[in-house]
Design an enzyme around this catalytic site. Structure first.
Site, PDB file in Angstrom:
ATOM      1  N   ALA A 184     -13.205   5.105   1.505  1.00  0.00           N
ATOM      2  CA  ALA A 184     -13.937   3.954   0.981  1.00  0.00           C
ATOM      3  C   ALA A 184     -14.379   3.000   2.082  1.00  0.00           C
ATOM      4  O   ALA A 184     -15.413   2.344   1.951  1.00  0.00           O
ATOM      5  CB  ALA A 184     -13.090   3.221  -0.055  1.00  0.00           C
ATOM      6  N   THR A 185     -13.638   2.926   3.168  1.00  0.00           N
ATOM      7  CA  THR A 185     -14.059   2.054   4.273  1.00  0.00           C
ATOM      8  C   THR A 185     -15.425   2.503   4.784  1.00  0.00           C
ATOM      9  O   THR A 185     -16.357   1.697   4.924  1.00  0.00           O
ATOM     10  CB  THR A 185     -13.033   2.097   5.420  1.00  0.00           C
ATOM     11  OG1 THR A 185     -11.772   1.639   4.934  1.00  0.00           O
ATOM     12  CG2 THR A 185     -13.474   1.234   6.592  1.00  0.00           C
ATOM     13  N   GLN A 200     -10.057   1.336  -6.014  1.00  0.00           N
ATOM     14  CA  GLN A 200      -8.854   1.211  -6.859  1.00  0.00           C
ATOM     15  C   GLN A 200      -9.143   1.575  -8.309  1.00  0.00           C
ATOM     16  O   GLN A 200      -8.221   1.655  -9.115  1.00  0.00           O
ATOM     17  CB  GLN A 200      -8.342  -0.240  -6.820  1.00  0.00           C
ATOM     18  CG  GLN A 200      -7.857  -0.704  -5.467  1.00  0.00           C
ATOM     19  CD  GLN A 200      -6.483  -0.161  -5.104  1.00  0.00           C
ATOM     20  OE1 GLN A 200      -5.761   0.405  -5.936  1.00  0.00           O
ATOM     21  NE2 GLN A 200      -6.121  -0.312  -3.842  1.00  0.00           N
ATOM     22  N   HIS A 227      -7.320   8.822  -1.869  1.00  0.00           N
ATOM     23  CA  HIS A 227      -5.875   8.624  -1.685  1.00  0.00           C
ATOM     24  C   HIS A 227      -5.274   7.497  -2.524  1.00  0.00           C
ATOM     25  O   HIS A 227      -4.074   7.269  -2.482  1.00  0.00           O
ATOM     26  CB  HIS A 227      -5.525   8.457  -0.206  1.00  0.00           C
ATOM     27  CG  HIS A 227      -5.852   7.130   0.408  1.00  0.00           C
ATOM     28  ND1 HIS A 227      -4.894   6.163   0.601  1.00  0.00           N
ATOM     29  CD2 HIS A 227      -7.006   6.614   0.874  1.00  0.00           C
ATOM     30  CE1 HIS A 227      -5.458   5.105   1.177  1.00  0.00           C
ATOM     31  NE2 HIS A 227      -6.735   5.356   1.353  1.00  0.00           N
ATOM     32  N   THR A 243     -19.768  17.942   9.734  1.00  0.00           N
ATOM     33  CA  THR A 243     -19.353  19.091   8.931  1.00  0.00           C
ATOM     34  C   THR A 243     -18.470  18.641   7.773  1.00  0.00           C
ATOM     35  O   THR A 243     -17.528  17.872   7.968  1.00  0.00           O
ATOM     36  CB  THR A 243     -18.583  20.097   9.813  1.00  0.00           C
ATOM     37  OG1 THR A 243     -19.450  20.511  10.862  1.00  0.00           O
ATOM     38  CG2 THR A 243     -18.120  21.303   9.013  1.00  0.00           C
ATOM     39  N   CYS A 286      -3.624  -2.833   4.449  1.00  0.00           N
ATOM     40  CA  CYS A 286      -4.625  -2.691   5.500  1.00  0.00           C
ATOM     41  C   CYS A 286      -4.684  -3.914   6.390  1.00  0.00           C
ATOM     42  O   CYS A 286      -5.171  -3.859   7.504  1.00  0.00           O
ATOM     43  CB  CYS A 286      -5.994  -2.467   4.880  1.00  0.00           C
ATOM     44  SG  CYS A 286      -5.902  -2.025   3.168  1.00  0.00           S
TER      45      CYS A 286
HETATM   46  C1  LIG Z   1      -7.922   1.265   0.037  1.00  0.00           C
HETATM   47  C2  LIG Z   1      -9.160   0.500  -0.194  1.00  0.00           C
HETATM   48  C3  LIG Z   1     -10.255   0.632   0.668  1.00  0.00           C
HETATM   49  C4  LIG Z   1     -10.218   1.502   1.890  1.00  0.00           C
HETATM   50  O1  LIG Z   1     -10.271   2.847   1.519  1.00  0.00           O
HETATM   51  P1  LIG Z   1      -9.998   4.010   2.604  1.00  0.00           P
HETATM   52  O2  LIG Z   1     -10.343   5.231   1.848  1.00  0.00           O
HETATM   53  O3  LIG Z   1      -8.550   3.886   2.942  1.00  0.00           O
HETATM   54  O4  LIG Z   1     -10.887   3.756   3.747  1.00  0.00           O
HETATM   55  C5  LIG Z   1     -11.389  -0.084   0.376  1.00  0.00           C
HETATM   56  N1  LIG Z   1     -11.457  -0.895  -0.687  1.00  0.00           N
HETATM   57  C6  LIG Z   1     -10.425  -1.051  -1.535  1.00  0.00           C
HETATM   58  C7  LIG Z   1     -10.566  -1.944  -2.717  1.00  0.00           C
HETATM   59  C8  LIG Z   1      -9.247  -0.362  -1.313  1.00  0.00           C
HETATM   60  O5  LIG Z   1      -8.223  -0.532  -2.142  1.00  0.00           O
END
Ligand SMILES: *Cc1c(COP(=O)(O)O)cnc(C)c1O
Length: 394
Positions: free
Chosen positions: A74-75, A182, A204, A243, A329
């Site tokens: 998500a980042t 989330q 994850h 890839t 984080c």
């Molecule tokens: C965990 C999280 C992220 C980051 O996701 P990653 O897949 O770890 O990069 C971004 N936004 C929210 C709301 C999250 O809970």
């Protein structure tokens, strides 16, 4: 392993579901091909798995497979959405709207864009963590190109009113991005009904593997243009080169599929567990539930506690339960949670907070055990603090 604390930090990450691991294994082993290899069966097998995953994800959010772009999580999806739109639309406008309680993976790209000359409005939230829709509407200007509001908050679990936000954005012809890291597999998400143009996903947080996610990018009405942030072989229709990691992608799809199938029954179960944990705790004096009481993720309980030291509290809990205060984080920083401060809390209350993230593996017995231990810890901290206070007064 029985001496390890009970895991209750499911907003930081979740354990991998055994069924997800099973779905991934063939792509580490016999089906190891590169999905971009179009001249032999190894490539075709991998490509078929990627296409299947794309369809599963698209179905889960009411999109089409061509609208799914795989990312590392998500980042990266947030970065691609925000910076990608900013670069593609800057001749139309340079104003972006987001919210103070967003994840750093949204706030930081926005701040970076500010340093390049973009203007960003960081909307406040109400005491319950929800944005005021009138504030949003007032903030939209002729040069606004993007609104980014998360689906579910990673600290207080609050669910923002996506459909209402989408309607406002569509009326003003502003693109709407949502960070659904989330939310995916936990609440209903429909990019048509909610008028969402871009949506960030990750595996994850929903019992899938780390290091894989996706960005939904709308192709029709409107067709979203996006400047790639990673250039290379032109994978993912040029939007994200590199890839494709077939095992992770198969895992992401399986995790989302299971989340969607089991969402309603699991949500009811998690609410029961959460109430079981909260009820005894709520009997204590000076304890606050953070975030809207019902408009929130079923597995989230975030509390602030008066008259205790935040770090002493976490230390006292840590042998029994794995939780955190604020977001994992940002836990390298010792600053109080920006989310809790945005709710209007004092620094003390923002520090003395605990985020419980209840998930698929937790049981009712665990909730009883944790509640008992947390109450004992809070009471003993309060007693010893009161005692040392009396000593200093004398
Ligand atoms: C965990 C999280 C992220 C980051 O996701 P990653 O897949 O770890 O990069 C971004 N936004 C929210 C709301 C999250 O809970």
């Amino acid at each position: 392993m029985s001496h390890r604390p009970i895991y209750l930090d499911c907003h930081a990450t979740t354990p991998l579901d055994e069924r997800v691991l099973e779905a991934m294994l063939p792509y580490f082993k016999e089906h190891f091909g590169n999905p971009a290899s179009s001249s032999h069966v190894y490539g075709w097998e991998a490509e078929a798995a990627v296409q299947r995953a794309r369809s599963i994800l698209a179905d889960a959010i009411h999109a089409t497979p061509e609208e799914i772009v795989f990312t590392s999580g998500a980042t990266e999806a947030n970065n691609l959405a925000i910076k990608g739109v900013a670069e593609a639309y800057f001749s139309k406008g340079r104003h972006i709207i987001t919210v103070q309680t967003e994840h750093n993976a949204v706030l930081d790209p926005c701040q970076y864009l500010q340093s390049l000359g973009f203007e960003v409005t960081f909307l406040p939230v109400q005491r319950d963590g929800l944005i005021d829709l009138a504030d949003l509407e007032k903030a939209i200007r002729p040069d606004t190109i993007l609104v980014s509001v998360m689906a579910a908050n990673n600290e207080i679990g609050v669910l923002q009113p996506l459909a209402e936000i989408g309607t406002i954005c569509r009326q003003h012809q502003v693109l709407f991005h949502t960070d659904a890291a989330q939310a995916i597999g936990k609440i209903a998400l429909d990019v048509e009904e909610m008028k969402i143009d871009l949506m960030s996903l990750t595996a994850h947080k929903v019992y899938g593997p780390k290091g894989i996610g996706a960005l939904y990018v709308r192709r029709r009405k409107p067709r979203v243009r996006l400047s790639p942030q990673i250039h290379g072989g032109g994978h993912e229709r040029g939007m994200r080169s590199g890839t494709l990691c077939t095992p992770q992608i198969a895992g992401l799809a399986k995790a989302v599929e299971l989340g969607m199938e089991e969402r309603e029954t699991e949500s009811r179960r998690l609410i029961q567990l959460r109430d079981r944990l909260w009820q005894p705790l709520s009997q204590l004096e000076g304890i606050h539930l953070n975030g809207h009481p019902t408009q929130r993720l079923s597995g989230n309980l975030n509390i602030s506690i008066e008259d205790v030291d935040g770090s002493a509290l976490l230390l006292g809990l840590q042998s029994v339960v794995a939780v955190s205060s604020g977001a994992a984080c940002s836990s390298v920083k010792t600053a109080p949670s920006h989310v809790l401060l945005a709710l209007g809390h004092s620094e003390q209350l923002a520090y003395a907070s605990v985020r419980f993230g209840i998930g698929r593996c937790n049981t009712a017995e665990e909730m009883d055990c944790i509640a008992q231990h947390a109450i004992a810890t809070i009471q003993s901290l309060r007693q010893s603090q009161a005692a040392s206070f009396r000593k200093t007064v004398k």
